[in-house]
Write a protein that holds these residues in place. Structure first.
Motif, short mmCIF file in Angstrom:
data_model
loop_
_atom_site.label_atom_id
_atom_site.label_comp_id
_atom_site.label_asym_id
_atom_site.label_seq_id
_atom_site.Cartn_x
_atom_site.Cartn_y
_atom_site.Cartn_z
N ALA A 168 -6.67 0.47 -1.24
CA ALA A 168 -5.30 0.78 -1.66
C ALA A 168 -4.39 1.14 -0.49
O ALA A 168 -3.18 0.92 -0.52
CB ALA A 168 -5.32 1.92 -2.67
N LEU A 169 -5.01 1.67 0.53
CA LEU A 169 -4.17 2.20 1.62
C LEU A 169 -3.79 1.15 2.65
O LEU A 169 -2.95 1.40 3.49
CB LEU A 169 -4.90 3.35 2.31
CG LEU A 169 -5.13 4.58 1.43
CD1 LEU A 169 -5.92 5.61 2.19
CD2 LEU A 169 -3.80 5.15 0.97
N ILE A 170 -4.46 -0.02 2.61
CA ILE A 170 -4.23 -0.99 3.68
C ILE A 170 -2.76 -1.40 3.80
O ILE A 170 -2.19 -1.34 4.89
CB ILE A 170 -5.13 -2.23 3.51
CG1 ILE A 170 -6.58 -1.83 3.78
CG2 ILE A 170 -4.70 -3.32 4.48
CD1 ILE A 170 -7.55 -2.96 3.68
N PRO A 171 -2.09 -1.82 2.70
CA PRO A 171 -0.68 -2.20 2.87
C PRO A 171 0.17 -1.05 3.38
O PRO A 171 1.08 -1.25 4.20
CB PRO A 171 -0.24 -2.62 1.46
CG PRO A 171 -1.29 -2.18 0.53
CD PRO A 171 -2.55 -1.99 1.30
N LEU A 172 -0.15 0.16 2.94
CA LEU A 172 0.60 1.32 3.42
C LEU A 172 0.49 1.49 4.93
O LEU A 172 1.46 1.78 5.63
CB LEU A 172 0.08 2.59 2.71
CG LEU A 172 1.07 3.74 2.62
CD1 LEU A 172 2.32 3.29 1.89
CD2 LEU A 172 0.44 4.91 1.91
N ILE A 173 -0.77 1.23 5.39
CA ILE A 173 -0.99 1.34 6.84
C ILE A 173 -0.12 0.34 7.58
O ILE A 173 0.53 0.66 8.57
CB ILE A 173 -2.47 1.10 7.16
CG1 ILE A 173 -3.32 2.23 6.59
CG2 ILE A 173 -2.67 1.00 8.67
CD1 ILE A 173 -4.79 2.00 6.75
N TYR A 174 -0.10 -0.88 7.07
CA TYR A 174 0.69 -1.90 7.77
C TYR A 174 2.18 -1.60 7.72
O TYR A 174 2.90 -1.80 8.70
CB TYR A 174 0.39 -3.28 7.16
CG TYR A 174 -0.88 -3.85 7.69
CD1 TYR A 174 -2.04 -3.88 6.89
CD2 TYR A 174 -0.97 -4.34 8.98
CE1 TYR A 174 -3.23 -4.39 7.38
CE2 TYR A 174 -2.15 -4.85 9.47
CZ TYR A 174 -3.28 -4.87 8.67
OH TYR A 174 -4.45 -5.37 9.16
#
Lengths: 228, 563
Positions: A168-174
């Motif tokens: 879930a956090l991957i797009p937030l990281i980008y």
């Protein structure tokens, strides 16, 4: 008392880097070598950016915000990101944990940035008799820049060094990394288009840096937890 | 092991030497970027017979203050800024007489305002202008005759300086005057100490227009001389342009030369008088140049001079002009000359008056230029708008003598008056109503020529000691005279030694806004506490509070281990 003023602004600009190094466990694990290597990579990146800017950019007569030019500048800004990638992944570091690696790289990067961009104006300008707030504001800007760079390095290490991340956090990281990388374009847009003066821009940078720092800290600690 | 250490030592040494060189190089970068830079003009500095006058210093490095000579205020380390418009002369006079210490003085002159053609200015405006012109004249008089042991500068008002003055006044009103510990504005003029100028050279230019001499005439033709002095003296030598005293005289002389050269170019209209035009220097110093020039002339030439007309300040009169003589008015010759002038004056609708001033040989003061002629027994008169002789160094082109207070029509009328009078004398038309230089004729007085020369003269400061070698201004006067006359001679001499002048007349003033020492200390405190806070914050978040406290605890003593 103008050398005094220079001294004040210098410790405001470069002090936090030294304090960061000595206060955190970085000094215990002797990561100075990593920081120096990161600073050298920054130098190389800056040179490449300079060449690209000189080749592709046109100097505009008036100080307005030209979207095309700004887009070009932002693209060239991504060379920064490439440089960070190189520093984080390709260089050989001694066995230091993920945690400290990105901090050391970010610190070295930010220190080189400060020295290159702010030392010369400080030396030449702050020693004069005339008093302006410019150099104090520049010091604050350097502090904000340190926070931005460390956050970006954290995001970078998350993206490239950690293989297992919660989905879930991957797009937030980008997204986070994207915002941090385009921060120079955002400030230049504020300065030119909206006509903000230096104190307001610095205020924005400081608050934004705190916000981004908190967000990236949360993201990083969220990724630290072992996956269930 | 040893070699490695040696190599390391060498490397360190070379690094140190490189660092030292870099530091030396960088320390040489002297920057001077002030918020405001202003052109300032220094008060003249001169010695008269050994006594010092004027401002004795040039470099300035003090804080600004505007507390206008209030008693009880210590101004020895500040520069008082005074706009001339609001100057209180009595207070200043007292201040100077009591020899109160002062770091420096800066006078702000009103900007030149464009009055070309605005002859019908409002009544209030005129009174206002008249008032500060008087103030300026009195101020100049006061400063020239005082010896001030601090730098005195003049500058023109502009918006930036007005803002700074408002700030300075606010600071003064709220607290003590500005010093190093309270911040404010710092004024800096960095020039070297003024040096004595080597002897002043004076250059007199004469132009000769020979008259018509028939072949059988053995006698020398009589000569008429027209003379004007072209140099000035003022409180600020870089601003002493002397439009009226004596720029008007010079422009009139050149126009007369032009008109008579037209008449004399045709042998049919050439008169039976030679004409000698003289542009003399050394005017403000008792007409020293005129005296030296006359003595250098050939004696026969001097004896052939019928009479000489000296022009002095003819640029701002309305209806009345004065003819000054040193021979008594009953003298037949003087009467003839004066009648010639008054006849023409009546036709032109203006009035001329006769003023007689006896020469006192023992008194070195030479009030008018014609007195130098009279001392050598040559009849001479001075045509001037001034009815009373000025004092030494007075009315010689000071600060208030600028282009906008000059009236071109006055100069034109004067030229017409002198030209017609001379022409009637030369051609023997006395008493007859013939107008040679009529308006509209080919010999009319040319207003644009006069105007152009007045403009040029009003932009050239002409204080004699500050002319450079081969000054272009003197060369241009020579060239112009050469165009209108047949022969031009330049006579060079040295001004008499009682006057010594000092250089450094113009400089640049830097105004810096400085912060006080208290502010710097405060900033140091703030930054220091910020860094300490940052350090503690980072330490606590990464290593914990206990470790922070542990930093301050002394390490366990070694005695335990060795025991």
């Amino acid at each position: 008392m103008t050398v005094f003023h220079f001294f004040n602004c210098a410790i405001l600009t470069f002090g936090p880097h030294a304090v960061y190094y000595s206060a955190t466990p970085l000094s215990e694990y002797d990561t100075l070598g990593t920081s120096i290597k990161a600073a050298l990579v920054y130098l190389g990146t800056a040179l490449v950016k300079l060449v690209c800017l000189a080749t592709f950019l046109q100097v505009s007569e008036n100080d307005s915000f030209d979207p095309y030019q700004e887009l070009l500048k932002a693209l060239i800004g991504f060379i920064d990101v490439a440089g960070l990638y190189f520093a984080l992944t390709q260089l050989t570091h001694r066995n230091i944990s993920q945690n400290n690696k990105f901090q050391a790289v970010g610190l070295g990067w930010a220190f080189a940035d400060s020295v290159l961009h702010r030392l010369a104006p400080l030396w030449v300008g702050a020693r004069g008799l005339e008093f302006t707030w410019e150099y104090v504001l520049q010091g604050l800007e350097s502090n904000a820049n340190l926070v931005f760079t460390v956050s970006l390095a954290a995001m970078g290490s998350l993206m490239w060094l950690r293989k297992s991340k919660p989905r879930a956090l991957i797009p937030l990281i980008y997204v986070c990394a994207g915002i941090l990388a385009t921060m120079p374009s955002i400030t230049s847009y504020l300065r030119r288009s909206l006509g903000w003066r230096l104190p307001e821009v610095v205020g924005f940078e400081l608050s934004a840096s705190l916000v981004m720092a908190i967000i990236s800290w949360q993201l990083f600690s969220a990724c630290q937890r072992p996956l269930v | 092991m040893a070699t490695r250490k040696a190599r390391q030592g060498e490397m360190l040494e070379s690094v140190y030497s490189v660092l030292a060189m870099v530091f030396v190089l960088v320390a040489c970068v002297e920057l001077c970027d002030a918020a405001t830079v202003l052109d300032v003009y220094r008060l003249i500095q001169y010695d008269l017979a050994g006594s010092p006058f004027g401002s004795r210093f040039a470099s300035l490095n003090h804080h600004a203050s505007s507390s206008a000579f209030a008693p009880g205020v210590d101004l020895s380390r500040s520069v008082a800024i005074s706009p001339v418009r609001e100057l209180n002369l009595t207070v200043l006079r007292e201040f100077i007489e009591m020899r109160r210490p002062l770091g420096g003085l800066l006078f702000l002159l009103p900007k030149h305002f464009d009055r070309s053609g605005k002859q019908d200015a409002e009544e209030g405006d005129e009174v206002e202008v008249g008032r500060w012109r008087n103030t300026l004249a009195e101020l100049e008089d006061l400063l020239i005759h005082a010896s001030l042991p601090y730098p005195v500068y003049f500058a023109f008002e502009n918006d930036k300086v007005a803002e700074i003055l408002v700030d300075v006044r606010k600071n003064d009103a709220s607290s003590q005057p500005a010093t190093a510990t309270t911040g404010g504005f710092k004024l800096l003029v960095s020039t070297s100490e003024p040096k004595k100028l080597a002897s002043t050279s004076i250059t007199n230019i004469q132009g000769w227009l020979p008259g018509f001499k028939a072949d059988d005439d053995v006698n020398q033709l009589p000569t008429i001389a027209i003379v004007a002095s072209y140099d000035t003296f003022g409180a600020a030598p870089a601003l002493a342009v002397g439009s009226d005293s004596n720029g008007s005289g010079v422009a009139a002389l050149l126009e007369l030369a032009r008109l008579f050269s037209r008449l004399y170019s045709n042998s049919k209209t050439r008169g039976r008088f030679n004409l000698l035009f003289g542009l003399t220097s050394g005017g403000p110093y008792n007409y020293d140049g005129t005296s030296k020039w006359l003595r250098s002339l050939d004696q026969r030439l001097r004896e052939s001079i019928d009479y000489a007309v000296c022009l002095n300040s003819i640029g701002s009169w309305k209806n009345e002009l004065w003819i000054h003589v040193s021979k008594p008015p009953e003298n037949a010759y003087v009467r003839q000359v004066f009648e010639g002038f008054s006849d023409v004056a009546k036709e032109l609708g203006v009035k001329v008056g006769l003023k007689h001033k006896k020469i006192n040989i023992s008194n070195p003061r030479v009030a008018w230029e014609h007195e130098q002629f009279s001392r050598l027994r040559v009849t001479a008169v001075t045509v001037s708008e001034l009815s009373v002789a000025p004092e030494l160094l007075q009315n010689s082109g000071g600060l208030d003598d600028s282009r906008e207070f000059l009236s071109e029509s006055s100069v034109i009328k004067s030229v017409k008056l002198v030209a017609e009078t001379l022409a009637r004398h030369i051609y023997g038309h006395q008493g007859k109503n013939i107008e040679i230089f009529a308006d509209g004729s080919s010999l009319a007085v040319n207003p644009s020529y006069i105007s152009a020369w007045l403009d040029f003269l009003s932009q050239t400061p002409r204080v004699a000691p500050f002319f450079v070698k081969n000054d272009p201004f003197i060369a241009s006067l020579k060239k112009e005279l050469a165009e209108h006359t047949v022969e031009v001679n330049v006579h060079q001499d040295v001004l008499d030694g009682t006057y010594t002048f000092y250089d450094s007349t113009k400089a640049q003033l830097n105004i810096y806004q400085v912060a006080s020492v208290a502010f710097d200390l405060l900033l140091l405190l703030v930054v220091g506490s910020y860094l300490i806070l940052l350090f503690s914050f980072l330490f606590i978040t990464t290593r914990g509070l206990d470790d922070l406290i542990g930093l301050f605890r002394r390490p366990p003593s070694r005695k335990v281990k060795t025991a």
